[in-house]
Design a protein around this motif. Structure first.
Motif, PDB file in Angstrom:
ATOM      1  N   GLU A 100       0.811  -1.230   0.000  1.00  0.00           N
ATOM      2  CA  GLU A 100       0.000   0.000   0.000  1.00  0.00           C
ATOM      3  C   GLU A 100       0.836   1.268   0.000  1.00  0.00           C
ATOM      4  N   ASP A 101       2.119   1.163   0.313  1.00  0.00           N
ATOM      5  CA  ASP A 101       2.937   2.382   0.329  1.00  0.00           C
ATOM      6  C   ASP A 101       4.407   2.026   0.083  1.00  0.00           C
ATOM      7  N   ALA A 106      10.757   0.070   0.847  1.00  0.00           N
ATOM      8  CA  ALA A 106      12.038   0.639   1.301  1.00  0.00           C
ATOM      9  C   ALA A 106      12.593  -0.172   2.473  1.00  0.00           C
ATOM     10  N   ALA A 107      11.701  -0.583   3.384  1.00  0.00           N
ATOM     11  CA  ALA A 107      12.147  -1.334   4.561  1.00  0.00           C
ATOM     12  C   ALA A 107      12.795  -2.653   4.155  1.00  0.00           C
ATOM     13  N   ILE A 134       4.975   3.640  -5.208  1.00  0.00           N
ATOM     14  CA  ILE A 134       5.449   2.265  -4.979  1.00  0.00           C
ATOM     15  C   ILE A 134       6.415   1.854  -6.097  1.00  0.00           C
ATOM     16  N   ALA A 135       6.054   2.190  -7.329  1.00  0.00           N
ATOM     17  CA  ALA A 135       6.904   1.813  -8.472  1.00  0.00           C
ATOM     18  C   ALA A 135       8.285   2.448  -8.374  1.00  0.00           C
ATOM     19  N   ALA A 136       8.329   3.635  -7.759  1.00  0.00           N
ATOM     20  CA  ALA A 136       9.605   4.367  -7.693  1.00  0.00           C
ATOM     21  C   ALA A 136      10.464   3.948  -6.501  1.00  0.00           C
ATOM     22  N   LYS A 139      14.785  -0.976  -5.467  1.00  0.00           N
ATOM     23  CA  LYS A 139      14.825  -2.409  -5.789  1.00  0.00           C
ATOM     24  C   LYS A 139      13.532  -2.940  -6.409  1.00  0.00           C
ATOM     25  N   MET A 140      12.602  -2.051  -6.731  1.00  0.00           N
ATOM     26  CA  MET A 140      11.366  -2.522  -7.360  1.00  0.00           C
ATOM     27  C   MET A 140      11.652  -3.004  -8.782  1.00  0.00           C
TER      28      MET A 140
END
Ligand code: COA
Ligand code: MG
Length: 283
Positions: A100-101, A106-107, A134-136, A139-140
């Motif tokens: 959702e975020d 990042a974590a 989220i896309a940005a 490591k996505m």
């Protein structure tokens, strides 16, 4: 982060608890596998499935198939142990459910080992609305559309009600160069229905389709792979454009339609995709 050469036409879910399916997948012609610990595994099987899957991935060669592990959410009693286990196993990617975020991504991103990337299930209203952030996140690599969960939360019926969400995620994914894979087709014995939905997803721009049964693989590979006609057209476009350029022109015409530099880029990408598919299928 997208490796454009890697095809994702067919992305098969396999319940992490099913030994037979885990074995069978070694010989299925899929581009990627989602080894699932979340919705496909019953609560009292979660711990055993985690152990079985870790051992399987540590000892089994899945060849060119991308190995993506879907863990349980961080808000469940299994999420943290799933992550701890599979960060060490280091599959090609870890797929987080109900993202959702960007903070969730990042974590995890700082804990990953090796070349493991992060994929996100896009399947809640808040997640869809935050798709761009989220896309940005670091490591996505890819989005997977979770159309069943989304329909549940929206209270919607039918594919038409999904289109805005699908397109928002595609826009967000493409803005960051991510892979984007369409949701599952539940009626796994209905080949015509599957083909129609694959056609639609391909035309929207998806890289491929998530699948739930081996019987769905051939159709997804066919629909999301370039056809001979498309490849032939791509080669002719490139040739005609090169000729036009040599003649001092910026635009060529093929089959009555203009070919500009941007069409040549698309054509070149299509040929590269065909080469990548050949590599995967020959391996
Ligand atoms: N991946 C790999 N192999 C699979 C498979 C899958 N997703 N689904 C079925 N198989 C295998 C079976 O093990 C069986 O192998 P065998 O004949 O060599 O023993 C063969 O394919 C035929 O299976 P079939 O009997 O037709 O299906 P089933 O009744 O055993 O299972 C489902 C049907 C839908 C329950 C099963 O396909 C499944 O669990 N799919 C995944 C669901 C999932 O992951 N959901 C979460 C995301 S939406
Ligand atoms: Mg889901």
């Amino acid at each position: 982060m997208q490796n454009v050469a890697q095809p994702y036409r067919s992305v098969l879910y396999i319940p992490g608890s099913k030994t037979r399916a885990l074995e069978k997948a070694q010989s299925l012609p899929v581009d990627a596998i989602i080894f699932d610990l979340e919705d496909a595994v019953a609560p009292d099987e979660k711990v055993a499935a985690r152990q079985l899957l870790a051992k399987t991935l540590n000892t089994t060669d899945y060849g060119p198939r991308k190995r993506i592990v879907r863990v349980n959410g961080g808000d469940t009693e299994w999420g943290a142990d799933d992550l701890a286990t599979f960060i060490d196993v280091a599959p090609d990617a870890i797929l987080l459910p109900k993202v959702e975020d960007p903070a969730t991504i990042a974590a995890l991103s700082g804990l990953l080992k090796g070349a493991t990337t992060i994929w996100a299930m896009m399947e809640t209203p808040r997640g869809i609305l935050n798709a761009s952030a989220i896309a940005a996140a670091p490591k996505m690599e890819g989005f997977v559309m979770g159309t069943n969960d989304l329909a549940k939360d929206l209270g919607s019926r039918g594919r038409g009600a999904m289109l805005t969400s699908l397109q928002l995620c595609l826009l967000a994914a493409r803005a960051e160069g991510l892979v984007c894979v369409d949701g599952v087709y539940n009626a796994f014995k209905d080949e015509d229905g599957l083909r129609a939905e694959c056609d639609e997803g391909r035309d929207m721009g998806f890289d491929g389709k998530t699948l739930i049964h081996p019987a769905q693989v051939a159709i997804a590979n066919e629909v999301f792979g370039p056809s001979e006609d498309e490849l032939d057209l791509a080669r002719r476009q490139i040739e005609a454009y090169e000729q036009a350029k040599a003649d001092g022109q910026g635009v060529a015409v093929v089959d009555g339609k203009i070919v500009e530099n941007l069409h040549v880029e698309t054509a070149t990408r299509l040929l590269a995709k065909a080469d990548a598919i050949k590599l995967v299928e020959g391996a």
